[in-house]
Design a protein around this motif. Structure first.
Motif, PDB file in Angstrom:
ATOM      1  N   GLU A   2      37.934 121.954  70.379  1.00 47.28           N
ATOM      2  CA  GLU A   2      39.343 121.600  70.610  1.00 47.28           C
ATOM      3  C   GLU A   2      40.084 121.435  69.273  1.00 47.28           C
ATOM      4  OE1 GLU A   2      40.792 117.333  71.729  1.00 47.28           O
ATOM      5  OE2 GLU A   2      38.612 117.199  71.622  1.00 47.28           O
ATOM      6  N   GLU A   3      41.308 121.851  69.275  1.00 44.72           N
ATOM      7  CA  GLU A   3      42.149 121.740  68.075  1.00 44.72           C
ATOM      8  C   GLU A   3      42.596 120.291  67.940  1.00 44.72           C
ATOM      9  OE1 GLU A   3      44.257 123.493  64.821  1.00 44.72           O
ATOM     10  OE2 GLU A   3      42.671 124.280  66.110  1.00 44.72           O
ATOM     11  N   ARG A   4      42.354 119.683  66.772  1.00 39.52           N
ATOM     12  CA  ARG A   4      42.753 118.286  66.619  1.00 39.52           C
ATOM     13  C   ARG A   4      44.134 118.211  65.988  1.00 39.52           C
ATOM     14  NH1 ARG A   4      38.340 114.782  67.948  1.00 39.52           N
ATOM     15  NH2 ARG A   4      36.393 115.832  67.450  1.00 39.52           N
ATOM     16  N   ARG A   5      44.888 117.199  66.372  1.00 38.66           N
ATOM     17  CA  ARG A   5      46.192 117.008  65.735  1.00 38.66           C
ATOM     18  C   ARG A   5      45.961 116.577  64.287  1.00 38.66           C
ATOM     19  NH1 ARG A   5      45.262 112.421  69.098  1.00 38.66           N
ATOM     20  NH2 ARG A   5      45.534 110.443  67.973  1.00 38.66           N
ATOM     21  N   PRO A   6      46.918 116.827  63.387  1.00 37.89           N
ATOM     22  CA  PRO A   6      46.664 116.526  61.970  1.00 37.89           C
ATOM     23  C   PRO A   6      46.548 115.036  61.659  1.00 37.89           C
ATOM     24  CG  PRO A   6      48.860 117.506  62.275  1.00 37.89           C
ATOM     25  CD  PRO A   6      48.158 117.582  63.590  1.00 37.89           C
ATOM     26  N   TYR A   7      47.255 114.200  62.392  1.00 36.19           N
ATOM     27  CA  TYR A   7      47.210 112.765  62.081  1.00 36.19           C
ATOM     28  C   TYR A   7      46.859 111.955  63.321  1.00 36.19           C
ATOM     29  CZ  TYR A   7      50.009 114.444  58.155  1.00 36.19           C
ATOM     30  OH  TYR A   7      50.460 115.134  57.062  1.00 36.19           O
ATOM     31  N   TRP A   8      46.284 110.797  63.066  1.00 36.77           N
ATOM     32  CA  TRP A   8      46.023 109.862  64.168  1.00 36.77           C
ATOM     33  C   TRP A   8      47.342 109.430  64.783  1.00 36.77           C
ATOM     34  CZ3 TRP A   8      42.962 107.721  67.610  1.00 36.77           C
ATOM     35  CH2 TRP A   8      43.254 106.451  68.123  1.00 36.77           C
ATOM     36  N   ASN A   9      48.289 109.034  63.927  1.00 37.71           N
ATOM     37  CA  ASN A   9      49.584 108.565  64.428  1.00 37.71           C
ATOM     38  C   ASN A   9      50.658 109.589  64.065  1.00 37.71           C
ATOM     39  OD1 ASN A   9      52.082 107.244  64.820  1.00 37.71           O
ATOM     40  ND2 ASN A   9      51.120 105.239  64.580  1.00 37.71           N
ATOM     41  N   MET A  10      50.921 110.507  64.972  1.00 37.22           N
ATOM     42  CA  MET A  10      51.850 111.602  64.674  1.00 37.22           C
ATOM     43  C   MET A  10      53.272 111.084  64.459  1.00 37.22           C
ATOM     44  SD  MET A  10      50.212 114.350  64.341  1.00 37.22           S
ATOM     45  CE  MET A  10      51.498 115.587  64.365  1.00 37.22           C
ATOM     46  N   GLU A  11      53.605 109.959  65.084  1.00 43.80           N
ATOM     47  CA  GLU A  11      54.972 109.464  64.964  1.00 43.80           C
ATOM     48  C   GLU A  11      55.229 108.887  63.576  1.00 43.80           C
ATOM     49  OE1 GLU A  11      56.062 106.292  67.568  1.00 43.80           O
ATOM     50  OE2 GLU A  11      58.102 106.290  66.751  1.00 43.80           O
ATOM     51  N   MET A  12      54.331 108.019  63.119  1.00 37.92           N
ATOM     52  CA  MET A  12      54.579 107.310  61.857  1.00 37.92           C
ATOM     53  C   MET A  12      54.096 108.077  60.618  1.00 37.92           C
ATOM     54  SD  MET A  12      56.365 104.730  62.280  1.00 37.92           S
ATOM     55  CE  MET A  12      56.930 103.590  63.546  1.00 37.92           C
ATOM     56  N   GLU A  13      52.936 108.684  60.692  1.00 35.93           N
ATOM     57  CA  GLU A  13      52.402 109.338  59.483  1.00 35.93           C
ATOM     58  C   GLU A  13      53.234 110.543  59.041  1.00 35.93           C
ATOM     59  OE1 GLU A  13      47.872 109.401  59.014  1.00 35.93           O
ATOM     60  OE2 GLU A  13      48.131 108.783  61.088  1.00 35.93           O
ATOM     61  N   THR A  14      53.917 111.174  59.986  1.00 34.48           N
ATOM     62  CA  THR A  14      54.768 112.317  59.605  1.00 34.48           C
ATOM     63  C   THR A  14      56.062 111.850  58.946  1.00 34.48           C
ATOM     64  OG1 THR A  14      55.655 112.289  61.839  1.00 34.48           O
ATOM     65  CG2 THR A  14      53.929 113.903  61.398  1.00 34.48           C
ATOM     66  N   LYS A  15      56.403 110.576  59.150  1.00 39.77           N
ATOM     67  CA  LYS A  15      57.670 110.069  58.589  1.00 39.77           C
ATOM     68  C   LYS A  15      57.500 109.445  57.210  1.00 39.77           C
ATOM     69  CE  LYS A  15      59.919 108.909  62.906  1.00 39.77           C
ATOM     70  NZ  LYS A  15      59.802 107.907  63.954  1.00 39.77           N
ATOM     71  N   GLN A  16      56.274 109.419  56.716  1.00 37.96           N
ATOM     72  CA  GLN A  16      56.053 108.722  55.443  1.00 37.96           C
ATOM     73  C   GLN A  16      56.904 109.327  54.334  1.00 37.96           C
ATOM     74  OE1 GLN A  16      52.437 106.274  55.132  1.00 37.96           O
ATOM     75  NE2 GLN A  16      51.610 108.315  54.924  1.00 37.96           N
ATOM     76  N   ASN A  17      57.406 108.450  53.473  1.00 41.09           N
ATOM     77  CA  ASN A  17      58.193 108.911  52.320  1.00 41.09           C
ATOM     78  C   ASN A  17      59.510 109.570  52.690  1.00 41.09           C
ATOM     79  OD1 ASN A  17      57.576 108.448  49.671  1.00 41.09           O
ATOM     80  ND2 ASN A  17      55.813 109.818  49.693  1.00 41.09           N
ATOM     81  N   THR A  18      60.059 109.263  53.858  1.00 38.66           N
ATOM     82  CA  THR A  18      61.344 109.853  54.258  1.00 38.66           C
ATOM     83  C   THR A  18      62.405 108.753  54.299  1.00 38.66           C
ATOM     84  OG1 THR A  18      60.954 109.433  56.601  1.00 38.66           O
ATOM     85  CG2 THR A  18      60.199 111.562  55.736  1.00 38.66           C
ATOM     86  N   PRO A  19      63.694 109.119  54.267  1.00 36.24           N
ATOM     87  CA  PRO A  19      64.746 108.109  54.388  1.00 36.24           C
ATOM     88  C   PRO A  19      64.625 107.335  55.700  1.00 36.24           C
ATOM     89  CG  PRO A  19      65.682 110.229  53.698  1.00 36.24           C
ATOM     90  CD  PRO A  19      64.240 110.475  54.031  1.00 36.24           C
ATOM     91  N   GLU A  20      64.185 108.011  56.752  1.00 34.47           N
ATOM     92  CA  GLU A  20      64.018 107.328  58.037  1.00 34.47           C
ATOM     93  C   GLU A  20      62.977 106.216  57.919  1.00 34.47           C
ATOM     94  OE1 GLU A  20      62.942 109.989  61.190  1.00 34.47           O
ATOM     95  OE2 GLU A  20      63.057 108.394  62.704  1.00 34.47           O
ATOM     96  N   MET A  21      61.888 106.489  57.208  1.00 33.76           N
ATOM     97  CA  MET A  21      60.853 105.479  57.002  1.00 33.76           C
ATOM     98  C   MET A  21      61.395 104.314  56.175  1.00 33.76           C
ATOM     99  SD  MET A  21      57.906 104.252  57.504  1.00 33.76           S
ATOM    100  CE  MET A  21      56.863 105.492  58.271  1.00 33.76           C
ATOM    101  N   LYS A  22      62.206 104.636  55.187  1.00 30.31           N
ATOM    102  CA  LYS A  22      62.790 103.589  54.336  1.00 30.31           C
ATOM    103  C   LYS A  22      63.599 102.611  55.210  1.00 30.31           C
ATOM    104  CE  LYS A  22      63.333 102.410  49.948  1.00 30.31           C
ATOM    105  NZ  LYS A  22      62.202 102.052  49.108  1.00 30.31           N
ATOM    106  N   GLU A  23      64.266 103.157  56.221  1.00 31.20           N
ATOM    107  CA  GLU A  23      65.018 102.284  57.134  1.00 31.20           C
ATOM    108  C   GLU A  23      64.094 101.423  57.988  1.00 31.20           C
ATOM    109  OE1 GLU A  23      68.175 104.220  59.456  1.00 31.20           O
ATOM    110  OE2 GLU A  23      68.686 105.253  57.559  1.00 31.20           O
ATOM    111  N   ILE A  24      63.035 102.042  58.471  1.00 38.14           N
ATOM    112  CA  ILE A  24      62.050 101.271  59.263  1.00 38.14           C
ATOM    113  C   ILE A  24      61.504 100.136  58.396  1.00 38.14           C
ATOM    114  CG2 ILE A  24      59.772 101.359  60.367  1.00 38.14           C
ATOM    115  CD1 ILE A  24      60.392 104.297  61.111  1.00 38.14           C
ATOM    116  N   GLN A  25      61.186 100.463  57.146  1.00 34.88           N
ATOM    117  CA  GLN A  25      60.648  99.444  56.233  1.00 34.88           C
ATOM    118  C   GLN A  25      61.646  98.313  56.013  1.00 34.88           C
ATOM    119  OE1 GLN A  25      59.555 101.806  52.738  1.00 34.88           O
ATOM    120  NE2 GLN A  25      57.404 101.449  53.214  1.00 34.88           N
TER     121      GLN A  25
END
Ligand SMILES: [Zn+2]
Length: 451
Positions: A2-25
């Protein structure tokens, strides 16, 4: 397969280092300041004293300027004020939440009082989420068996990680470093783990001892991934080569924050995996002024818990000096990267130049197998000041002849001068004479203490 997704947490790990993440932080950070102020006496007093009440923290700038960095010394002062009574310390640290703890871990306390890592439900959830993200990136999945060979006793990577592994749906085999090399090797042969967690020096030691104990090399265990932490070895190219070669496994470096290295063939540092869980910043180690997080920036790492109750403290440092890389990693995964260069505790100053023991280790390991890789820095007086030359005790390799040592001394000395600008005084020791450590490696020999 089976093809595995790249990250455990697709929602948060894909947002790392983005302006959207800066707002969450930012949202989480504001909430955290308020909660600490309202519920934890130590933090309320600290914020009041600094004029950093929640209403005054209106921007990132306010946060960096008003909230003071909590150093190890600062924590010690607080602990002394509580008469080192751990129950009082925890009450001050997290208020009522200290009555709802599920587990306590702490630093080793080798350089003074241990700093606790209290885990309540929220902190354990944070730690579990981080562990899940890291294991996924290391190719260890729910259903896999993991030999747990970190120190179990009070280590954050010990019992708490076992709880997190269970949460993730994988199976830990908690033998622990305390049980010793023989048991870890024997149980690995019996229970056939796919992965192992341990310090890099323990992995090295196992590879030295395997033939004698289980009658075959460590590669016979068929371990696919080794997750190392607790000391910088897994980031040193020569140490990596040695461990990966001996086990025929991939080696990952984890810890010193919420990070884990990737499987890019050349070590790229650890990717930070938890922008939404906790924040890492760099500051100048003397002035505590912020150091911008840019490619190649170095400074003292400071952490603020965002998602848990307070496991990593708030603007707290354990004294790790790190270098960060913010440009994309060739592996393609998210998260800025960091390397631990040294610890403020281990810093040595030779003719005004700062040297950290891992830098010396890096040079010595370039000479394996002509040297064993084991060495000590001998200090005649308490650090950081070292009167040159820096004294080293180094084990020569098993096939190195005594008449070759003079030339080897010259070569190592040249290489050290070229890379870290110092010429050491080397005393040679036969192979396997220095004590091996199953938990944390000690690189400094404090000769002044035994006099
Ligand atoms: Zn990478």
């Amino acid at each position: 397969m089976e093809e595995r997704r790249p990250y455990w947490n697709m929602e948060m790990e894909t947002k790392q280092n983005t302006p959207e993440m800066k707002e969450i932080q930012w949202e989480r950070l504001k909430k955290k300041v308020q909660t600490l102020y309202d519920t934890a006496p130590f933090w309320k007093e600290r914020f009041d004293k600094a004029g950093a009440q929640p209403a005054t923290i209106k921007s990132w700038d306010d946060y960096a300027k008003r909230i003071p960095v909590l150093t190890k010394e600062g924590f010690r002062e607080f602990a002394a004020g509580c008469d080192f009574d751990m129950v009082k310390i925890l009450e001050g640290w997290m208020g009522e939440a200290s009555k709802e703890l599920l587990c306590i871990a702490s630093t080793s306390g080798t350089t003074g009082e241990p700093t606790p890592y209290p885990l309540d439900k929220a902190d354990l959830a944070l730690w579990s989420e981080f562990t899940a993200r890291a294991l996924w990136r290391c190719g260890i999945f729910p259903g896999d068996r993991i030999m747990q060979a970190f120190g179990l006793s009070m280590f954050l990577a010990g019992v708490p990680i076992c709880m997190c592994i269970a949460d993730y749906g994988a199976c830990s085999i908690p033998v622990g470093a305390e049980a010793g090399t023989e048991r870890v090797l024997t149980y690995s042969r019996l229970f056939k783990p796919k992965a192992m967690m341990c310090t890099p020096s323990f992995a090295e030691y196992m590879s030295e001892k395997a033939k004698e104990i289980i009658g075959a090399g460590v590669d016979s265990l068929n371990i696919e991934s080794i997750v190392c932490g607790g000391e910088p070895g897994a980031g040193i190219p020569e140490v990596r080569k040695k461990i990966e070669g001996a086990f025929n496994a991939k080696l990952f470096d984890m810890g010193a924050g919420l990070g884990c290295s990737c499987d890019y063939p050349e070590y790229q540092g650890m990717h930070w995996l938890g922008d939404d869980l906790a924040m890492m910043e760099l500051v100048n180690q003397d002035t505590h002024e912020p150091v911008p997080m840019e490619d190649g920036a170095t400074g003292m790492a400071v952490f603020s818990t965002l998602a848990g109750t307070n496991i990593l403290g708030f603007r707290q440092t354990l004294g790790d000096i790190m270098e960060v890389t913010t440009s994309p990693c060739p592996c393609g995964q998210t998260g800025f990267r960091y390397k631990v260069i040294g610890r403020t505790d281990d810093m040595l100053k030779i003719k005004g130049v700062m040297i950290y023991p891992p830098a010396v280790e890096g040079v010595i390991n370039r000479f394996v197998p002509r040297v064993m890789g084991e060495f000590r820095i001998v200090l005649d007086e308490p650090p950081p000041r070292v009167v040159p030359p820096l004294k080293l005790k180094i084990e020569y390799g098993e096939n190195t002849k005594e008449e070759e040592l003079e030339a080897l001394t010259e070569e190592i000395s040249e290489e050290m001068h070229r890379r870290i600008k110092l010429r050491p005084k080397i005393t040679w020791l036969p192979p396997k004479t220095l004590e091996r450590f199953v938990k944390k490696k000690k690189l400094l020999e404090k000769a002044y203490e035994s006099e």
